[in-house]
Each structure stands twice: as C-alpha cells, then as structure tokens.
Design a protein around this motif. Structure first.
Motif, PDB file in Angstrom:
ATOM      1  N   SER A 142       6.609  -9.457  19.456  1.00  0.00           N
ATOM      2  CA  SER A 142       5.985 -10.450  18.586  1.00  0.00           C
ATOM      3  C   SER A 142       6.051  -9.891  17.170  1.00  0.00           C
ATOM      4  O   SER A 142       5.932  -8.678  16.975  1.00  0.00           O
ATOM      5  CB  SER A 142       4.529 -10.690  18.971  1.00  0.00           C
ATOM      6  OG  SER A 142       4.450 -11.313  20.231  1.00  0.00           O
TER       7      SER A 142
ATOM      8  N   TRP B 258       4.820 -10.393  12.968  1.00  0.00           N
ATOM      9  CA  TRP B 258       3.934 -11.008  11.977  1.00  0.00           C
ATOM     10  C   TRP B 258       4.320 -10.558  10.575  1.00  0.00           C
ATOM     11  O   TRP B 258       4.762  -9.437  10.363  1.00  0.00           O
ATOM     12  CB  TRP B 258       2.483 -10.571  12.198  1.00  0.00           C
ATOM     13  CG  TRP B 258       1.880 -11.062  13.460  1.00  0.00           C
ATOM     14  CD1 TRP B 258       1.161 -12.211  13.639  1.00  0.00           C
ATOM     15  CD2 TRP B 258       1.895 -10.414  14.729  1.00  0.00           C
ATOM     16  NE1 TRP B 258       0.743 -12.310  14.938  1.00  0.00           N
ATOM     17  CE2 TRP B 258       1.188 -11.221  15.643  1.00  0.00           C
ATOM     18  CE3 TRP B 258       2.457  -9.234  15.192  1.00  0.00           C
ATOM     19  CZ2 TRP B 258       1.014 -10.895  16.969  1.00  0.00           C
ATOM     20  CZ3 TRP B 258       2.294  -8.902  16.528  1.00  0.00           C
ATOM     21  CH2 TRP B 258       1.579  -9.721  17.387  1.00  0.00           C
TER      22      TRP B 258
ATOM     23  N   TYR C 224       2.492  -9.923   6.946  1.00  0.00           N
ATOM     24  CA  TYR C 224       1.196  -9.722   6.296  1.00  0.00           C
ATOM     25  C   TYR C 224       1.369  -9.734   4.785  1.00  0.00           C
ATOM     26  O   TYR C 224       2.379  -9.275   4.257  1.00  0.00           O
ATOM     27  CB  TYR C 224       0.585  -8.377   6.710  1.00  0.00           C
ATOM     28  CG  TYR C 224      -0.052  -8.411   8.075  1.00  0.00           C
ATOM     29  CD1 TYR C 224      -1.440  -8.454   8.193  1.00  0.00           C
ATOM     30  CD2 TYR C 224       0.714  -8.400   9.223  1.00  0.00           C
ATOM     31  CE1 TYR C 224      -2.036  -8.494   9.443  1.00  0.00           C
ATOM     32  CE2 TYR C 224       0.123  -8.441  10.471  1.00  0.00           C
ATOM     33  CZ  TYR C 224      -1.246  -8.487  10.572  1.00  0.00           C
ATOM     34  OH  TYR C 224      -1.838  -8.529  11.808  1.00  0.00           O
TER      35      TYR C 224
ATOM     36  N   ASN D 130      -3.023 -11.364   7.676  1.00  0.00           N
ATOM     37  CA  ASN D 130      -1.966 -12.037   8.406  1.00  0.00           C
ATOM     38  C   ASN D 130      -1.600 -13.339   7.702  1.00  0.00           C
ATOM     39  O   ASN D 130      -2.435 -14.218   7.542  1.00  0.00           O
ATOM     40  CB  ASN D 130      -2.424 -12.309   9.840  1.00  0.00           C
ATOM     41  CG  ASN D 130      -1.326 -12.871  10.704  1.00  0.00           C
ATOM     42  OD1 ASN D 130      -0.243 -13.176  10.255  1.00  0.00           O
ATOM     43  ND2 ASN D 130      -1.628 -13.020  11.975  1.00  0.00           N
TER      44      ASN D 130
ATOM     45  N   VAL E  82       1.602 -15.120   8.482  1.00  0.00           N
ATOM     46  CA  VAL E  82       2.263 -15.995   9.458  1.00  0.00           C
ATOM     47  C   VAL E  82       2.777 -15.158  10.625  1.00  0.00           C
ATOM     48  O   VAL E  82       3.164 -14.008  10.442  1.00  0.00           O
ATOM     49  CB  VAL E  82       3.425 -16.781   8.798  1.00  0.00           C
ATOM     50  CG1 VAL E  82       4.508 -15.858   8.290  1.00  0.00           C
ATOM     51  CG2 VAL E  82       4.010 -17.827   9.737  1.00  0.00           C
ATOM     52  N   GLN E  83       2.716 -15.725  11.817  1.00  0.00           N
ATOM     53  CA  GLN E  83       3.366 -15.103  12.967  1.00  0.00           C
ATOM     54  C   GLN E  83       4.723 -15.761  13.100  1.00  0.00           C
ATOM     55  O   GLN E  83       4.828 -16.973  13.282  1.00  0.00           O
ATOM     56  CB  GLN E  83       2.565 -15.285  14.252  1.00  0.00           C
ATOM     57  CG  GLN E  83       3.223 -14.603  15.427  1.00  0.00           C
ATOM     58  CD  GLN E  83       2.395 -14.644  16.700  1.00  0.00           C
ATOM     59  OE1 GLN E  83       1.338 -15.257  16.760  1.00  0.00           O
ATOM     60  NE2 GLN E  83       2.890 -13.983  17.718  1.00  0.00           N
TER      61      GLN E  83
ATOM     62  N   THR F 199       7.130 -14.961  18.931  1.00  0.00           N
ATOM     63  CA  THR F 199       6.679 -14.317  20.155  1.00  0.00           C
ATOM     64  C   THR F 199       7.875 -14.353  21.097  1.00  0.00           C
ATOM     65  O   THR F 199       8.807 -15.134  20.909  1.00  0.00           O
ATOM     66  CB  THR F 199       5.496 -15.059  20.805  1.00  0.00           C
ATOM     67  OG1 THR F 199       5.911 -16.391  21.113  1.00  0.00           O
ATOM     68  CG2 THR F 199       4.298 -15.102  19.874  1.00  0.00           C
TER      69      THR F 199
ATOM     70  N   TYR G 242      10.518 -17.142   4.837  1.00  0.00           N
ATOM     71  CA  TYR G 242       9.227 -17.784   4.640  1.00  0.00           C
ATOM     72  C   TYR G 242       9.052 -18.062   3.152  1.00  0.00           C
ATOM     73  O   TYR G 242       9.285 -17.183   2.314  1.00  0.00           O
ATOM     74  CB  TYR G 242       8.093 -16.864   5.130  1.00  0.00           C
ATOM     75  CG  TYR G 242       6.733 -17.503   5.039  1.00  0.00           C
ATOM     76  CD1 TYR G 242       6.306 -18.412   5.993  1.00  0.00           C
ATOM     77  CD2 TYR G 242       5.869 -17.191   3.985  1.00  0.00           C
ATOM     78  CE1 TYR G 242       5.048 -19.001   5.910  1.00  0.00           C
ATOM     79  CE2 TYR G 242       4.617 -17.781   3.897  1.00  0.00           C
ATOM     80  CZ  TYR G 242       4.218 -18.678   4.863  1.00  0.00           C
ATOM     81  OH  TYR G 242       2.981 -19.261   4.769  1.00  0.00           O
TER      82      TYR G 242
ATOM     83  N   ILE H  60       5.685  -6.165   7.447  1.00  0.00           N
ATOM     84  CA  ILE H  60       5.962  -6.719   8.765  1.00  0.00           C
ATOM     85  C   ILE H  60       5.302  -5.827   9.810  1.00  0.00           C
ATOM     86  O   ILE H  60       5.331  -4.603   9.691  1.00  0.00           O
ATOM     87  CB  ILE H  60       7.488  -6.746   9.015  1.00  0.00           C
ATOM     88  CG1 ILE H  60       8.169  -7.679   8.027  1.00  0.00           C
ATOM     89  CG2 ILE H  60       7.808  -7.129  10.446  1.00  0.00           C
ATOM     90  CD1 ILE H  60       7.772  -9.112   8.168  1.00  0.00           C
ATOM     91  N   GLN H  61       4.707  -6.442  10.816  1.00  0.00           N
ATOM     92  CA  GLN H  61       4.190  -5.698  11.958  1.00  0.00           C
ATOM     93  C   GLN H  61       4.718  -6.347  13.222  1.00  0.00           C
ATOM     94  O   GLN H  61       4.895  -7.569  13.270  1.00  0.00           O
ATOM     95  CB  GLN H  61       2.671  -5.695  11.990  1.00  0.00           C
ATOM     96  CG  GLN H  61       2.050  -4.789  10.956  1.00  0.00           C
ATOM     97  CD  GLN H  61       0.557  -4.663  11.124  1.00  0.00           C
ATOM     98  OE1 GLN H  61      -0.149  -5.660  11.139  1.00  0.00           O
ATOM     99  NE2 GLN H  61       0.080  -3.441  11.248  1.00  0.00           N
TER     100      GLN H  61
END
Length: 98
Positions: free
Chosen positions: A21, A23, A25, A30, A32-33, A36, A55, A69-70
C-alpha cells in the motif's frame, strides 16, 4: 503537480497475501492513499514491478512544503519493498501556472 516513480518494487514469495500500500504525505499529514494491493498475485511467488503515480495538489502557500511517500505490507508477512537492487525512486514537483 507531483509525479512519483518507484522502479524495482518487490512482493516476496513468503506469503500469497503479500502486497504493498502506498501513501503520499504532505507536511506530516496523510494527503492521499495511492494504492492498495500493489504487486498482489494471490500466490506465493516473487513479483517484481514498477509503480508510478501523479497527484495535483493545491498547497496555496509560499511556505516550505514537505512531501514524502510511505508504504506498508498490509499482510504483515514476508517482505515487500521499493527500490531493490540499488534502484532510485524519484519525486518530481512542478508548478502549474493558473
């Protein structure tokens, strides 16, 4: 405009439910995700792939803005990761004139 490219992602063969997944930041919150189930195969095989996202953000500020990014492996088994084999992720920020 934020453009993100992650080459050499991997979902290991340790578990059929491994995936990633991802995301985005902004300033520690956060934003947006993106995804997944990246790399999900439903089988216990190694899966190498690339992931790219874009984005359009509207920060409306001239103050310092930090993006990061995570990612995680929601199955929490085996291993999954970005930038294996010395690959480099790239985040490109562009100002769009209105």
């Amino acid at each position: 405009m934020i453009l993100i490219s992650h080459p050499q992602c991997i979902k290991s063969s340790a578990n059929s439910n491994n995936d990633l997944s991802l995301w985005l930041y902004k300033n520690g919150s956060n934003l947006v995700q993106f995804a997944t189930d990246l790399g999900y195969t439903g089988t216990a095989i190694n899966n190498y792939f690339s992931a790219s996202f874009s984005y359009l953000d509207s920060p409306a500020t001239t103050s310092l803005t930090t993006y990061k990014i995570q990612f995680s492996n929601p199955a929490n088994t085996g291993s999954a990761g970005f930038c294996t084999s010395g690959a480099t992720s790239v985040i490109t920020l562009m100002e769009i004139a209105g």
